[in-house]
Design a protein around this motif. Structure first.
Motif, PDB file in Angstrom:
ATOM      1  N   SER A 149      42.666  42.657  49.318  1.00  0.00           N
ATOM      2  CA  SER A 149      42.098  41.763  48.196  1.00  0.00           C
ATOM      3  C   SER A 149      42.298  40.450  48.357  1.00  0.00           C
ATOM      4  O   SER A 149      41.600  39.474  48.165  1.00  0.00           O
ATOM      5  CB  SER A 149      43.050  42.095  47.127  1.00  0.00           C
ATOM      6  OG  SER A 149      43.018  43.585  46.984  1.00  0.00           O
ATOM      7  N   ALA A 178      46.281  44.179  43.335  1.00  0.00           N
ATOM      8  CA  ALA A 178      46.148  42.972  42.374  1.00  0.00           C
ATOM      9  C   ALA A 178      47.452  42.071  42.646  1.00  0.00           C
ATOM     10  O   ALA A 178      48.045  41.397  41.991  1.00  0.00           O
ATOM     11  CB  ALA A 178      45.925  43.198  41.165  1.00  0.00           C
ATOM     12  N   TRP A 228      41.919  38.257  45.374  1.00  0.00           N
ATOM     13  CA  TRP A 228      40.776  37.816  44.671  1.00  0.00           C
ATOM     14  C   TRP A 228      40.710  36.466  43.728  1.00  0.00           C
ATOM     15  O   TRP A 228      40.670  36.825  42.333  1.00  0.00           O
ATOM     16  CB  TRP A 228      40.590  39.180  43.596  1.00  0.00           C
ATOM     17  CG  TRP A 228      40.301  40.513  44.106  1.00  0.00           C
ATOM     18  CD1 TRP A 228      40.058  40.985  45.378  1.00  0.00           C
ATOM     19  CD2 TRP A 228      41.244  41.559  43.455  1.00  0.00           C
ATOM     20  NE1 TRP A 228      40.176  42.266  45.490  1.00  0.00           N
ATOM     21  CE2 TRP A 228      40.741  42.549  44.306  1.00  0.00           C
ATOM     22  CE3 TRP A 228      41.586  41.862  42.234  1.00  0.00           C
ATOM     23  CZ2 TRP A 228      41.552  44.090  44.034  1.00  0.00           C
ATOM     24  CZ3 TRP A 228      42.187  42.987  42.063  1.00  0.00           C
ATOM     25  CH2 TRP A 228      41.915  44.419  42.639  1.00  0.00           C
ATOM     26  N   LEU A 280      38.195  36.091  41.030  1.00  0.00           N
ATOM     27  CA  LEU A 280      37.681  37.396  40.403  1.00  0.00           C
ATOM     28  C   LEU A 280      37.499  36.877  38.714  1.00  0.00           C
ATOM     29  O   LEU A 280      38.587  36.590  38.275  1.00  0.00           O
ATOM     30  CB  LEU A 280      38.764  38.430  40.324  1.00  0.00           C
ATOM     31  CG  LEU A 280      37.879  39.861  40.023  1.00  0.00           C
ATOM     32  CD1 LEU A 280      36.699  40.160  41.138  1.00  0.00           C
ATOM     33  CD2 LEU A 280      38.959  40.824  40.096  1.00  0.00           C
ATOM     34  N   LEU A 316      47.956  42.908  36.141  1.00  0.00           N
ATOM     35  CA  LEU A 316      46.873  41.999  36.109  1.00  0.00           C
ATOM     36  C   LEU A 316      46.751  40.516  36.022  1.00  0.00           C
ATOM     37  O   LEU A 316      46.042  39.289  36.310  1.00  0.00           O
ATOM     38  CB  LEU A 316      45.689  42.266  35.308  1.00  0.00           C
ATOM     39  CG  LEU A 316      45.058  43.745  35.849  1.00  0.00           C
ATOM     40  CD1 LEU A 316      43.980  44.329  34.621  1.00  0.00           C
ATOM     41  CD2 LEU A 316      44.585  44.020  37.307  1.00  0.00           C
ATOM     42  N   THR A 370      48.301  38.315  37.737  1.00  0.00           N
ATOM     43  CA  THR A 370      48.142  37.614  39.024  1.00  0.00           C
ATOM     44  C   THR A 370      46.937  37.151  39.103  1.00  0.00           C
ATOM     45  O   THR A 370      46.649  36.135  39.750  1.00  0.00           O
ATOM     46  CB  THR A 370      48.362  38.516  40.234  1.00  0.00           C
ATOM     47  OG1 THR A 370      47.580  39.812  39.885  1.00  0.00           O
ATOM     48  CG2 THR A 370      49.879  38.671  40.701  1.00  0.00           C
ATOM     49  N   LEU A 371      45.633  37.619  38.238  1.00  0.00           N
ATOM     50  CA  LEU A 371      44.272  37.306  38.476  1.00  0.00           C
ATOM     51  C   LEU A 371      43.908  36.254  37.283  1.00  0.00           C
ATOM     52  O   LEU A 371      43.487  36.518  36.308  1.00  0.00           O
ATOM     53  CB  LEU A 371      43.398  38.559  38.112  1.00  0.00           C
ATOM     54  CG  LEU A 371      43.863  39.560  39.033  1.00  0.00           C
ATOM     55  CD1 LEU A 371      42.902  40.921  38.518  1.00  0.00           C
ATOM     56  CD2 LEU A 371      43.480  39.453  40.369  1.00  0.00           C
ATOM     57  N   LEU A 405      40.523  35.862  35.594  1.00  0.00           N
ATOM     58  CA  LEU A 405      40.037  37.056  35.030  1.00  0.00           C
ATOM     59  C   LEU A 405      39.499  36.619  33.705  1.00  0.00           C
ATOM     60  O   LEU A 405      40.317  36.366  32.860  1.00  0.00           O
ATOM     61  CB  LEU A 405      41.080  38.014  35.381  1.00  0.00           C
ATOM     62  CG  LEU A 405      40.170  39.569  35.032  1.00  0.00           C
ATOM     63  CD1 LEU A 405      39.252  40.015  36.161  1.00  0.00           C
ATOM     64  CD2 LEU A 405      41.177  40.476  34.567  1.00  0.00           C
TER      65      LEU A 405
END
Ligand SMILES: *[C@@H]1O[C@H](CO)[C@@H](O)[C@H](O)[C@H]1NC(C)=O
Ligand SMILES: *[C@@H]1O[C@H](CO)[C@@H](O)[C@H](O)[C@H]1NC(C)=O
Ligand SMILES: *[C@@H]1O[C@H](CO)[C@@H](O)[C@H](O)[C@H]1NC(C)=O
Ligand SMILES: *[C@@H]1O[C@H](CO)[C@@H](O)[C@H](O)[C@H]1NC(C)=O
Ligand SMILES: *[C@@H]1O[C@H](CO)[C@@H](O)[C@H](O)[C@H]1NC(C)=O
Ligand SMILES: *[C@@H]1O[C@H](CO)[C@@H](O)[C@H](O)[C@H]1NC(C)=O
Length: 554
Positions: A357, A382, A387, A390, A410, A412-413, A416
């Protein structure tokens, strides 16, 4: 009157109306007034007699026709489409098609033609589509077969068993094809440059069991082909090493490997092949089998610096017989840095290792639909710095169970915005949740949810919560523009004051009995309302019910 009789009667009328008189075998065909004649699957053993200039389209597929004679179609001067596929045709007389000057579509596939003749096509200068697949010829004949067909755009040739050779002159005269399909499962000889004579091919479909000749063919196509699709290829022995390529400017944009068998060694060879393409590339593996353990030789991969220019990678239904011995593909992590879009669907994925990732530094779109992801493994995937770019994550139909944990994992994204976790079984929704900060689109359809809470991110612009067990919707989502809430158990419309920005509302198949014009008008920005399949007392129940409709309510 029985249906067949009735049809024949109408037909009789239609045909006797046409100036040239009625065909004798009218009952074997049904023609409409526009001249479209259907004679499929009627056990015909010859082309019906009495066909006239009124016939524009003739479908005689799936009969027992064995012979096409020179006079059978002579009067069909206005014929545009002729379908003779799946018959037993072994002979077509030289001038059978000579009066078909308007023909655009000719299908002779799956017959018994063992010799092909260029004289069949002499008068067919308007032909756009020609299908010769599945006939037992060994070559495309001695003279260039297609040189009289300047307008041909779709061409299908070859067969599974007896087509061993592509000759230098086979494609002479063709300059531009949208689609070329070659059944060459057992190809043994390929005359260099034979495919190069076509200057522009949008899509080539090659059925090729053994890929020994693929490198030679590939070299010829680099500057003319946009999309190469290989079907049923066994790559076990594929070796791309000894090919010399001088081409710098390639136009290839997409590769599809359909039902291919790949080994660890041949995967490396395929990557080498992809490295010759100069522009951005989309690569797709559909229904492939990987006979390996992901044990990719690092020495071979050292010569490759990246996955070429692969920007989009799609894998659907990958079968890995030795699934449980599989390595983690560590050796290819460093090749993945430029990939922007990845789809791995229905392939038993349960983990994307954190380190992979983190290497996917350009990834914007990740679709892992129909796999085995659970919150525990998702947490590893994740991980911190995973990513970083992402914006869209699709985890449709996986093994997620807790909305709370999924949101938390999620966070951490940071970038997104779109999350699809539909078709997981969440059942309930906690009072509060954590989500990535910029969430705009959330798909929770078919997740067995029965009530909504403040767990939903306030930043949402699109929410799909259809096909659940909701009794009511009373939640404030100040930025929501689109709400999909069909197939629930709502008894009333949501309160407009909670959804000030709403412009699309799909609320069909609930149990709403009525709503008033005032209720509708209070959605000030509403442009689209779909509310069919409710038990309205008014006349709206049949489908689209526009905001301007005065039939509704009151
Ligand atoms: C096909 O051509 C070959 C050689 O040109 C000939 O021997 C054979 O009889 C032909 N077959 C048919 C069905 O015309
Ligand atoms: C080749 O065989 C496959 C599988 O039997 C079949 O699906 C395909 O249509 C055949 N192709 C040709 C050109 O006959
Ligand atoms: C091939 O033709 C298509 C459609 O006309 C065109 O968009 C494309 O640029 C052409 N490719 C080449 C290499 O000429
Ligand atoms: C491919 O051929 C080269 C030499 O031509 C050889 O060194 C290499 O091992 C072969 N690779 C495979 C996968 O067979
Ligand atoms: C999110 O994307 C922006 C560019 O769109 C980028 O500058 C930023 O670093 C990304 N966020 C994270 C956490 O990497
Ligand atoms: C939500 O996901 C389902 C599939 O699970 C899909 O059919 C639907 O179109 C998606 N909704 C939206 C608004 O994209």
């Amino acid at each position: 009157m029985p249906c067949a009789l009735w049809t024949a009667w109408v037909l009789g009328i239609v045909i006797s109306l046409s100036k040239e008189g009625a065909p004798h075998q009218a009952s074997s065909l049904s023609c409409d007034p526009a001249g479209v004649c259907d004679g499929r699957s009627r056990s015909l053993s010859s082309i019906p007699s009495g066909l006239t200039a009124a016939v524009k389209s003739l479908d005689l597929s799936n009969n027992r026709i064995a012979y096409v004679g020179s006079s059978d179609l002579r009067k069909c001067v206005n014929l545009r489409a002729l379908r003779l596929g799946a018959n037993s045709i072994h002979t077509v007389e030289e001038d059978s098609f000579s009066s078909l000057g308007s023909l655009e579509h000719l299908d002779l596939s799956y017959n018994h033609l063992s010799n092909l003749s260029s004289s069949w096509f002499k008068s067919l200068s308007t032909l756009k589509f020609l299908n010769l697949l599945g006939n037992p010829y060994k070559t495309l004949g001695e003279a260039p077969l297609f040189s009289h067909l300047p307008n041909l755009r779709i061409l299908k040739i070859g067969n599974n068993d007896t087509f061993p050779e592509i000759q230098a002159k086979d494609f002479q005269g063709l300059t531009f094809l949208q689609e070329l399909e070659i059944g060459a499962s057992h190809l043994q000889r390929y005359a260099p440059k034979s495919l190069r004579s076509i200057q522009n091919i949008s899509h080539l479909i090659l059925h090729m069991r053994r890929p020994a000749l693929l490198p030679k063919i590939f070299v010829d196509l680099l500057s003319s082909l946009e999309y190469l699709e290989l079907r049923n290829t066994d790559f076990s022995t594929f070796n791309f090493s000894d090919v010399s390529i001088n081409e710098h400017c390639t136009v290839m944009k997409k590769f599809t490997f359909r039902k291919a068998e790949i080994t660890d060694a041949s995967f490396t060879e395929i990557v080498k092949l992809l490295n010759y393409v100069s522009g951005a590339l989309e690569v797709e593996f559909d229904d492939c089998t990987l006979n390996g353990r992901g044990d990719l030789s690092t020495s071979a991969l050292d010569t490759i610096k990246s996955l070429g220019n692969v920007e989009t990678l799609t894998v659907r239904r990958l079968h890995i017989p030795q699934f449980f011995l599989f390595y983690d593909l560590r050796s290819i992590y460093s090749l993945t840095g430029a990939v922007k879009r990845i789809t791995i669907e229905n392939s038993k994925v349960f983990l994307v290792p954190c380190s992979l990732s983190q290497h996917l530094k350009s990834l914007e779109y990740l679709d892992l639909s129909e796999n085995l992801m659970s919150e525990e493994y998702l947490k590893n995937s994740a991980c911190e710095h995973a990513w970083p770019f992402l914006h869209t994550l699709i985890l449709r139909q996986n093994h997620l169970k807790s909305l709370e944990k999924t949101g938390e994992v999620l966070v951490t994204l940071k970038n997104l915005t779109n999350l699809d976790i539909s078709k997981n079984n969440f059942d309930s929704m906690p009072e509060t949740c954590q989500w990535p900060e910029k969430m705009k689109y959330l798909n929770l359809s078919s997740t067995r949810i029965h009530s909504l809470t403040h767990c939903l991110p306030q930043t949402l612009e699109v929410l799909d919560i259809s096909n659940n067990n909701l009794n009511s919707f009373s939640l404030s989502l100040p930025q929501l523009k689109e709400l999909y809430i069909s197939r629930n158990k709502l008894k009333t419309l949501p309160d407009a004051s909670f959804l000030p920005m709403l412009s699309v509302l799909r609320i069909s198949r609930n149990t709403i009995n009525t709503f008033s014009k005032e209720q509708l008008d209070s959605f000030q920005k509403l442009k689209t309302l779909e509310a069919g399949g409710n038990n309205f007392i008014c006349s709206c129940s049949r489908g689209l019910c526009a905001t301007t409709s005065t039939d509704c309510g009151t």
